[in-house]
Enzyme design. Structure first.
Site, mmCIF file in Angstrom:
data_model
loop_
_atom_site.group_PDB
_atom_site.id
_atom_site.type_symbol
_atom_site.label_atom_id
_atom_site.label_comp_id
_atom_site.label_asym_id
_atom_site.label_seq_id
_atom_site.Cartn_x
_atom_site.Cartn_y
_atom_site.Cartn_z
ATOM 1 C CB SER A 1 -1.017 -0.140 1.343
ATOM 2 O OG SER A 1 -1.986 0.953 1.104
ATOM 3 C CG HIS B 1 -4.269 -0.866 -0.835
ATOM 4 N ND1 HIS B 1 -4.017 -0.750 0.578
ATOM 5 C CD2 HIS B 1 -4.889 -1.969 -1.014
ATOM 6 C CE1 HIS B 1 -4.364 -1.793 1.191
ATOM 7 N NE2 HIS B 1 -4.922 -2.663 0.245
ATOM 8 C CG ASP C 1 -6.040 -5.243 2.058
ATOM 9 O OD1 ASP C 1 -6.293 -6.328 2.563
ATOM 10 O OD2 ASP C 1 -5.832 -4.966 1.061
#
Length: 227
Positions: free
Chosen positions: A20, A47, A139
């Site tokens: 991310s 992401h 995540d």
């Protein structure tokens, strides 16, 4: 695009990489440290905004010796190639094929790291490798747990090496990590895993056709010694 080294079609397993914030820098170092010959397919989820075209595949392709390209739904996984998630679509696998789909967002993310990790855990079981790089929040942690529960290998970028260490730290705090390394050194770790597991590679196709699950869907887990 960098030409792929000749490796035949022997797929030793699948490496999944999730990142991310700070992930582009980590992925550049990761790709640069990969060996020219790798018996694994590599799938990358970062992401990213849903409405902006992504240059990530080109960036990763230029960073190292293995060819990288945006993932295409239905293509067959091959060793020594990097498949990169595209905006607003989850990247998954089903047996030996790539799945690109617009399923529900997870924790506000599509593509989501957990979704990729879970799908590879189910399809590849002990031949799944999950790597969690720089990022905020958590995540990928549940996805790493799924890989570990199915007998796969879990690795994180060393928090001191990550621009945003939240995701690696959450995984380490959950006690689901087999090894940690700098982004550049992850290629060395994968090389060691490949050398260790290569003798069992011919069993992979049988594993994919006949998953050995318990009746309740759990996979009998056998843990290895730490890396």
């Amino acid at each position: 695009m960098v030409e792929m080294a000749e490796q035949g079609s022997r797929l030793g397993g699948v490496v999944t990489v999730g990142a991310s914030a700070g992930g582009v820098q980590a992925l550049i170092r990761f790709a640069g440290g990969l060996p020219k010959q790798l018996p694994y397919a590599v799938l990358v989820t970062l992401h990213m905004p849903a409405t902006i075209p992504s240059a990530l595949a080109r960036i990763v392709d230029r960073a190292g010796p293995l060819p990288a390209a945006p993932a295409v739904d239905g293509e067959v996984l091959e060793p020594g190639r990097i498949y990169v998630a595209v905006p607003d679509h989850h990247l998954l696998v089903r047996r030996r094929r790539v799945v690109v789909c617009r399923g529900p967002a997870e924790n506000g993310h599509r593509p989501a790291i957990n979704a990729l990790f879970r799908s590879v855990a189910v399809s590849y079981q002990r031949r799944a490798i999950g790597i969690l790089l720089s990022g905020v929040l958590d995540d990928g942690v549940l996805g790493l747990a799924a890989i570990r529960a199915h007998g796969g290998t879990t690795i994180v970028q060393q928090p001191s090496d990550a621009l945003f260490p939240d995701m690696p730290c959450h995984a380490l705090g959950a006690d689901i990590v087999d090894a940690e390394a700098t982004a550049r050194d992850l290629g060395r770790v994968l090389t060691e895993l490949a050398q260790r597991n290569l003798d069992g590679a011919p069993e992979l196709e049988r594993d994919l056709q006949e998953p050995k699950n318990h009746p309740d869907g759990r996979h009998p887990t056998t843990r290895r010694s730490p890396l």
